[in-house]
Scaffold this active site. Structure first.
Site, PDB file in Angstrom:
ATOM      1  N   HIS A  61       0.887  -1.168   0.000  1.00  0.00           N
ATOM      2  CA  HIS A  61       0.000   0.000   0.000  1.00  0.00           C
ATOM      3  C   HIS A  61       0.930   1.224   0.000  1.00  0.00           C
ATOM      4  CE1 HIS A  61      -2.398  -2.943   2.376  1.00  0.00           C
ATOM      5  NE2 HIS A  61      -3.463  -2.386   1.852  1.00  0.00           N
ATOM      6  N   ASP A 112       2.353   1.952   3.364  1.00  0.00           N
ATOM      7  CA  ASP A 112       3.307   0.995   3.950  1.00  0.00           C
ATOM      8  C   ASP A 112       4.738   1.438   3.675  1.00  0.00           C
ATOM      9  OD1 ASP A 112       1.089  -0.662   4.331  1.00  0.00           O
ATOM     10  OD2 ASP A 112       1.485  -1.831   2.518  1.00  0.00           O
ATOM     11  N   HIS A 157     -10.975 -14.304   3.526  1.00  0.00           N
ATOM     12  CA  HIS A 157     -12.174 -13.545   3.159  1.00  0.00           C
ATOM     13  C   HIS A 157     -13.261 -14.494   2.659  1.00  0.00           C
ATOM     14  CE1 HIS A 157      -9.590  -9.703   2.364  1.00  0.00           C
ATOM     15  NE2 HIS A 157      -9.434 -10.193   3.577  1.00  0.00           N
ATOM     16  N   ASP A 187     -10.596 -12.119  10.684  1.00  0.00           N
ATOM     17  CA  ASP A 187      -9.619 -12.276   9.602  1.00  0.00           C
ATOM     18  C   ASP A 187      -8.229 -12.416  10.227  1.00  0.00           C
ATOM     19  OD1 ASP A 187      -8.750 -12.255   6.986  1.00  0.00           O
ATOM     20  OD2 ASP A 187      -8.934 -10.093   6.709  1.00  0.00           O
ATOM     21  N   ASP A 199      -4.740 -13.831  -2.659  1.00  0.00           N
ATOM     22  CA  ASP A 199      -4.088 -13.474  -1.411  1.00  0.00           C
ATOM     23  C   ASP A 199      -4.111 -14.740  -0.566  1.00  0.00           C
ATOM     24  OD1 ASP A 199      -3.523 -10.920  -2.111  1.00  0.00           O
ATOM     25  OD2 ASP A 199      -4.748  -9.946  -0.574  1.00  0.00           O
ATOM     26  N   ASP A 252      -0.748 -12.546   1.812  1.00  0.00           N
ATOM     27  CA  ASP A 252      -1.375 -11.529   2.666  1.00  0.00           C
ATOM     28  C   ASP A 252      -1.610 -12.217   4.014  1.00  0.00           C
ATOM     29  OD1 ASP A 252      -2.669  -9.461   3.795  1.00  0.00           O
ATOM     30  OD2 ASP A 252      -4.229  -9.262   2.282  1.00  0.00           O
ATOM     31  N   GLU A 265     -10.805  -6.868  -4.607  1.00  0.00           N
ATOM     32  CA  GLU A 265     -10.613  -7.958  -3.632  1.00  0.00           C
ATOM     33  C   GLU A 265     -11.845  -8.100  -2.750  1.00  0.00           C
ATOM     34  OE1 GLU A 265      -6.836  -7.864  -1.553  1.00  0.00           O
ATOM     35  OE2 GLU A 265      -7.716  -8.810   0.202  1.00  0.00           O
ATOM     36  N   GLU A 310      -9.064 -13.845  -1.591  1.00  0.00           N
ATOM     37  CA  GLU A 310      -8.285 -14.150  -0.377  1.00  0.00           C
ATOM     38  C   GLU A 310      -8.985 -15.243   0.419  1.00  0.00           C
ATOM     39  OE1 GLU A 310      -6.573 -10.870   1.743  1.00  0.00           O
ATOM     40  OE2 GLU A 310      -7.051 -11.774   3.670  1.00  0.00           O
ATOM     41  N   ASP A 318      -5.695 -13.984   9.105  1.00  0.00           N
ATOM     42  CA  ASP A 318      -4.620 -13.893   8.102  1.00  0.00           C
ATOM     43  C   ASP A 318      -3.401 -14.735   8.453  1.00  0.00           C
ATOM     44  OD1 ASP A 318      -6.088 -12.160   6.569  1.00  0.00           O
ATOM     45  OD2 ASP A 318      -4.975 -10.359   7.124  1.00  0.00           O
TER      46      ASP A 318
HETATM   47  C1  XLS Z   1      -7.567  -6.778   4.220  1.00  0.00           C
HETATM   48  C2  XLS Z   1      -7.089  -6.988   2.867  1.00  0.00           C
HETATM   49  C3  XLS Z   1      -5.915  -6.115   2.471  1.00  0.00           C
HETATM   50  C4  XLS Z   1      -5.759  -6.080   0.985  1.00  0.00           C
HETATM   51  C5  XLS Z   1      -4.942  -4.941   0.476  1.00  0.00           C
HETATM   52  O1  XLS Z   1      -8.288  -7.573   4.797  1.00  0.00           O
HETATM   53  O2  XLS Z   1      -6.787  -8.337   2.675  1.00  0.00           O
HETATM   54  O3  XLS Z   1      -4.757  -6.542   3.097  1.00  0.00           O
HETATM   55  O4  XLS Z   1      -5.219  -7.268   0.489  1.00  0.00           O
HETATM   56  O5  XLS Z   1      -5.502  -3.727   0.818  1.00  0.00           O
HETATM   57 NI    NI Z   2      -5.794  -9.190   1.033  1.00  0.00          NI
HETATM   58 NI    NI Z   3      -7.541  -9.876   4.558  1.00  0.00          NI
END
Ligand code: XLS
Ligand code: NI
Ligand code: NI
Length: 437
Positions: free
Chosen positions: A100, A103, A270, A306, A295, A338, A231, A267, A308
């Site tokens: 991003h 970042d 998600h 989430d 992702d 991700d 996404e 993702e 991740d």
């Molecule tokens: C958040 C998203 C984010 C996107 C990029 O849940 O996964 O990380 O991949 O903005």
């Molecule tokens: Ni993501």
């Molecule tokens: Ni995410």
């Protein structure tokens, strides 16, 4: 300053290796179905979790030890961090990264200053890219952290928040283009609602589409040829995110004439938050020609948010790779981690363990998926299940030769439909396990 002086480049040692800092399955140059593993998987490391995350959770701040977190928030700091990030990615042997705007560079006091900071860090990233050969999978703009986006960015009731977001997307696109980015992602951030009493949903969706059209137009203007992605995510941070799943995104893109400009970046966590499997989401997107990138992560079955986490489940990665191969592999996207190490894994070396595990799980999934395809048994059983569509009335329906009337006549004459055959779900699950272990 090296961030990982004690780590050598991670190499492939084969399935028998007990070295935790080696790949057991990811053999970058090994060829599967005519392409190297590296080309199939196109692994990417994310800047936000890996180089900006410190392990904070709702109950406490991050406690990760990171050489690059000893910062004063200056551009010089950001450049030092970039150098360490590239040291990590190079030692890991991932060909791509993703970021991003916020970042990579600190926000200044004004938009102008912020953009200058971005330019300075982008210059450093460009040099790091050319000295290492690491490429940018996609860039994106953070349109959710700053308080101006509390009600959303493109879908904010405050037109100035939209305008600021547009300015941010413009700059993020320029930086992505300058760095040869192969894609640009829109994740909805706070694009959704908490309460319908204060929300004009239709108007918000119209605005979201307008922002995407502006981005598509500007990409043409500056000659950015990367792939745009949207996404899906059903919740977090808002109760109801607009881009809730693959089907909703595809519908949105088609409703607003955007389907030829964006594909999906799916993702795993998600998908599961949406009550789907990743396999379902990939099939939904792939069958509509909309599968762009993934992702790669996973949730925790016992936690409802989430998380991740890094993917380690080979059954999951096999499903992902089967879907990917079914739809011809990546055209532009990749397997983008991700994913973040859990708060308790606070040492820098945990970042290596996490990525090595994820890459190996995907490489193993690729090998298994290719073996399933080469064997052909699954495909044979699947086509057998649909055999009634290959001839007779089924084939005629598919060709468009029937109507309700002609089918009524057919059934009046025949009297009853042919008997069903078993779905054989258990047998098929057993069949898959034959290749998994
Ligand atoms: C958040 C998203 C984010 C996107 C990029 O849940 O996964 O990380 O991949 O903005
Ligand atoms: Ni993501
Ligand atoms: Ni995410």
């Amino acid at each position: 300053m090296a961030a990982f002086p004690e780590i050598e480049k991670i190499s492939y040692e084969g399935p028998e290796s007990h070295n935790p800092l080696a790949f057991r399955h990811y053999d970058a140059d090994a060829v599967i179905e005519g392409r190297s593993m590296k080309e199939h998987l196109r692994f990417s490391v994310v800047y936000w979790h890996t180089f900006r995350g410190a392990g904070a959770d709702p109950f406490g701040p991050g406690c990760a030890e990171r050489a690059w977190q000893l910062e004063d928030g200056s551009v010089d700091d950001a450049i030092r961090r970039a150098e360490m990030a590239f040291e990590f990615i190079e030692k890991l042997g991932a060909p791509y990264y993703a970021f991003h705007d916020r970042d990579i560079a600190p926000e200044g006091k004004t938009l102008q200053e912020t953009n200058q900071n971005l330019d300075a860090v982008a210059e450093a990233l460009s040099q790091l890219q050319s000295s290492t050969g690491i490429k940018l999978l996609w860039g994106t703009a953070n349109l959710f952290s700053n308080k101006r986006y509390m009600h959303g960015a493109a879908t904010s009731p405050n037109a100035d928040a939209f305008a600021f977001a547009a300015a941010q997307v413009k700059k993020a696109l320029e930086i992505t283009n300058q760095l040869g980015g192969e894609g640009y992602t829109f994740w909805g951030g706070r694009e959704g609602y908490q309460n319908l009493w204060n929300t004009d949903m239709k108007r918000e969706l119209d605005h979201l589409a307008q922002l995407l059209h502006m981005a598509v137009d500007y990409a043409k203007e500056i000659g950015f040829e990367g792939q745009f992605y949207i996404e899906p995510k059903p919740k977090e941070p808002t109760k109801h995110q607009y881009d809730s799943d693959a089907a909703a995104c595809i519908n949105f893109l088609r409703a607003y004439d955007l389907e030829n400009h964006l594909k999906l970046n799916l993702e795993t966590n998600h998908a599961t938050l949406a009550g789907h499997t990743m396999m379902h989401e990939m099939d939904t997107a792939g069958s509509q020609g909309m599968l762009g990138s993934i992702d790669a992560n996973t949730g925790d079955e016992l936690l409802g948010w989430d998380t991740d986490q890094f993917p380690t489940n080979v059954y999951l990665t096999t499903q992902c790779m089967l879907m990917l191969l079914k739809y011809g592999g990546f055209k532009s996207g990749g397997v983008n981690f991700d994913a973040k190490v859990r708060r308790e894994s606070f040492e820098p070396i945990d970042l290596f363990h996490a990525h090595i595990g994820g890459m190996d799980a995907f490489a193993a999934g690729l090998k298994i998926a290719a073996a399933i395809r080469a064997d052909g048994e699954l495909a044979r059983l699947l086509s057998e299940r649909y055999a009634s569509w290959d001839s007779g009335v089924g084939a005629a329906i598919e060709k468009g030769e029937h109507s309700l009337k002609t089918l009524e006549a057919y059934m009046l004459e025949k009297g009853e439909a042919d008997a069903n055959t078993s779905g054989r779900q258990e047998m098929l699950e057993n069949l898959i396990n034959r290749y998994v272990y």
